[in-house]
Design a protein around this motif. Structure first.
Motif, PDB file in Angstrom:
ATOM      1  N   TRP A  95       0.841  -1.191   0.000  1.00  0.00           N
ATOM      2  CA  TRP A  95       0.000   0.000   0.000  1.00  0.00           C
ATOM      3  C   TRP A  95       0.888   1.258   0.000  1.00  0.00           C
ATOM      4  O   TRP A  95       0.596   2.228  -0.704  1.00  0.00           O
ATOM      5  N   MET A  96       1.928   1.231   0.810  1.00  0.00           N
ATOM      6  CA  MET A  96       2.854   2.374   0.826  1.00  0.00           C
ATOM      7  C   MET A  96       3.401   2.635  -0.573  1.00  0.00           C
ATOM      8  O   MET A  96       3.451   3.787  -1.038  1.00  0.00           O
ATOM      9  N   ASP A  97       3.816   1.572  -1.239  1.00  0.00           N
ATOM     10  CA  ASP A  97       4.378   1.723  -2.589  1.00  0.00           C
ATOM     11  C   ASP A  97       3.351   2.305  -3.557  1.00  0.00           C
ATOM     12  O   ASP A  97       3.672   3.185  -4.374  1.00  0.00           O
ATOM     13  N   LYS A  98       2.116   1.849  -3.459  1.00  0.00           N
ATOM     14  CA  LYS A  98       1.083   2.302  -4.391  1.00  0.00           C
ATOM     15  C   LYS A  98       0.718   3.769  -4.200  1.00  0.00           C
ATOM     16  O   LYS A  98       0.301   4.440  -5.154  1.00  0.00           O
ATOM     17  N   VAL A  99       0.838   4.274  -2.967  1.00  0.00           N
ATOM     18  CA  VAL A  99       0.453   5.667  -2.717  1.00  0.00           C
ATOM     19  C   VAL A  99       1.661   6.599  -2.663  1.00  0.00           C
ATOM     20  O   VAL A  99       1.535   7.779  -2.344  1.00  0.00           O
ATOM     21  N   GLY A 100       2.842   6.069  -2.968  1.00  0.00           N
ATOM     22  CA  GLY A 100       4.023   6.916  -3.073  1.00  0.00           C
ATOM     23  C   GLY A 100       4.706   7.268  -1.763  1.00  0.00           C
ATOM     24  O   GLY A 100       5.395   8.285  -1.678  1.00  0.00           O
ATOM     25  N   ILE A 101       4.534   6.443  -0.734  1.00  0.00           N
ATOM     26  CA  ILE A 101       5.227   6.660   0.543  1.00  0.00           C
ATOM     27  C   ILE A 101       6.482   5.789   0.532  1.00  0.00           C
ATOM     28  O   ILE A 101       6.402   4.557   0.631  1.00  0.00           O
ATOM     29  N   ALA A 102       7.640   6.430   0.413  1.00  0.00           N
ATOM     30  CA  ALA A 102       8.879   5.680   0.249  1.00  0.00           C
ATOM     31  C   ALA A 102       9.425   5.132   1.558  1.00  0.00           C
ATOM     32  O   ALA A 102       9.976   4.023   1.593  1.00  0.00           O
ATOM     33  N   ASN A 103       9.282   5.903   2.638  1.00  0.00           N
ATOM     34  CA  ASN A 103       9.881   5.511   3.908  1.00  0.00           C
ATOM     35  C   ASN A 103       8.835   5.453   5.013  1.00  0.00           C
ATOM     36  O   ASN A 103       7.877   6.237   5.023  1.00  0.00           O
TER      37      ASN A 103
END
Length: 522
Positions: free
Chosen positions: A185-193
């Motif tokens: 989910w982080m990857d899909k919404v652009g949260i890298a860290n």
């Protein structure tokens, strides 16, 4: 330094690990129950074994079922239990009590005079200690528990020791709960860290709410969820340096976290989660199965649970969401500005076993638990019965997890008998893959890297009456917190609640704990 002398100098009793159960003294305690090893005529060391085997020692145990499918019927009719009994020369009557009602069930049984040889718990059972129903174990462990001494950490022993007396056998533990996040989910919404502050956590949760990470085109994502009675959201609270059980220093007083100004900040954060629809609307009422279903159905992006279940969560998502690339990771708990430590309270131990004055042969009890932490005992705990659920050939273990699961022993056996933190090599065999072991190992490392230490560690027990209604799970805090979080009262209502809490609590316990804290600084 002898083990006896070593523990005689330790006086550590962590309040967060005390189980507050109301128990009644039987008022009729036999003198043999408090005897030291040298005074107990029925005890025999391994090096002085009689020519003919001694009769099996009858041992009755009360323990939680830890919400696992435990065996029914008589203990000695169960093959797994019978194997332990044979290896320890015991005749076991292991009574599993429902986890959710464990404290109440133990209280009822003790009040009726049904007192076992061993009672399970978490830390030291305060009421049993006060009523002198449990016995010190220093001498028994010194003589009959060489493996327990070797594999259980000093910190874990400290948590079940008071006034130099070891009052329980602890299960070692590496940290408490962790914050789980769907990395995909982080990857899909652009949260890298992973987020490091409450504001960064809000940014991630808002992205989970707004950017359709589960890809179904609906606004059904629950950025974060929790369970009834404000549970399984611990790590979110601890961003502000407070949790369910810790004590904190406020204006020179040692007070429970439930009345700390930082708790007010934590409730304010939850109010924001509710107002912005970032948290499951049923987070205060979710039962376990409903909560788990929501996570497994790809609806929840963040939740709190134990590090030991990191692969369990991943495996469940792999099965319920095949092919979507679900990736569960444990992350360090963010910290608000000025907060030194976040993550749930540091504990070196988990469950524990206490020996009661009803026990006629405490040495046999210690020997049984000592065997459980040997190499052979750990193989039993992790893999079951040799040549039934696992085989060993030249040191190589082949584990039949399907057989262990089909026999309905794979879940309750480790949760019941394990006393060791964990064995990385066994973990890989048990879980069946390096990927699974790495996932759990990573979660344990996160848990071990954070957590708040108790400022009243070593606090001696007091005869002041317990007031469970004023604890985190008590009605006063639960109702005030719900009113604030759900917007039925303003945040400043917390100050009114604190006044009510202090009026009901009085000053004795706060003074007692504050005096102890101050004495440690001298």
């Amino acid at each position: 330094m002898s083990f006896k002398k070593k523990w005689g100098s330790t006086a550590c009793l962590t309040m967060s690990t005390i189980v507050l159960l109301t128990a009644c003294s039987s008022g009729n305690e036999g003198s043999s129950s408090s005897a030291t090893p040298s005074q107990t005529s029925t005890q025999t060391s391994a090096s002085q074994a009689p020519a003919t085997p001694a009769a099996p020692v009858k041992i009755r145990v009360f323990a939680s079922d830890v919400n696992q499918p435990i065996p029914g019927g008589k203990t000695m009719d169960d093959p797994t239990m019978k194997y332990l009994a044979q290896k320890s020369n015991t005749d076991l009557d292991w009574v599993f009590l429902p986890h959710g009602q464990y404290g109440e069930q133990v209280r009822i049984k003790f009040a009726s005079g049904d007192i076992p040889d061993v009672v399970g718990g978490w830390g030291i059972n305060y009421e049993l200690l006060q009523n002198e129903q449990i016995i010190p174990l220093n001498d028994y462990i010194d003589k009959y528990g060489p493996n327990l001494k070797k594999v259980i950490s000093q910190a874990a022993w400290d948590e079940v020791t008071t006034n130099g007396k070891i009052m329980a056998i602890p299960e070692g533990q590496l940290g408490n709960n962790v914050l789980y996040v769907r990395k995909d989910w982080m990857d899909k919404v652009g949260i890298a860290n992973p987020p490091q502050t409450p504001d960064e956590l809000l940014t991630m949760l808002r992205a989970f709410r707004d950017k359709d990470p589960n890809g179904n085109g609906k606004k059904d994502e629950m950025a974060i969820s929790g369970r009834e009675k404000f549970s399984w959201v611990d790590n979110v609270m601890t961003m502000y340096g407070v949790d369910a059980f810790n004590r904190v220093l406020v204006n020179g007083e040692v007070v429970p976290s439930v009345i700390s100004p930082n708790m007010k900040q934590a409730l304010g954060f939850f109010r924001t989660l509710v107002d912005e629809k970032l948290i499951d609307s049923e987070f205060l009422t979710n039962k376990r199965n409903v909560w788990e279903q929501k996570i497994q159905n790809n609806l929840v992006g963040t939740w709190v649970h134990t590090p030991s279940l990191a692969w369990d969560w991943q495996d469940k998502l792999n099965k319920s969401l095949p092919g979507i690339g679900a990736n569960v990771i444990a992350i360090k708990t963010p910290k608000a500005p000025g907060v030194e430590s976040s993550g749930t309270s540091v504990r070196a131990s988990n469950k524990s076993f206490m020996v009661t004055k009803a026990a006629k042969d405490p040495a046999a009890i210690i020997k049984m638990f000592d065997w459980l932490v040997t190499q052979e005992g750990q193989e039993y705990v992790n893999f079951g019965i040799p040549n039934v659920t696992y085989k060993k050939d030249g040191g190589k273990i082949t584990y039949d997890i399907k057989k262990d699961t089909d026999d309905k022993t794979a879940l309750w056996r480790p949760s019941t008998f394990n006393l060791v933190t964990y064995n990385r090599d066994f973990l890989e065999i048990q879980l069946g893959s390096k990927e699974a072991a790495d996932k759990v190992d990573s979660a344990y490392k996160v848990a071990a890297s954070e957590g708040m230490k108790s400022i009243v560690a070593g606090l001696p027990p007091t005869k002041l009456p317990a007031k469970p209604e004023l604890e985190f799970s008590g009605t006063l805090f639960q109702e005030a917190a719900a009113q604030i979080m759900l917007g039925k009262q303003p945040l400043d209502y917390f100050d009114t609640y604190v006044k009510q809490w202090r009026a009901q609590a009085g000053t004795e316990r706060i003074k007692y704990e504050t005096d102890y804290y101050n004495s440690k600084k001298k």
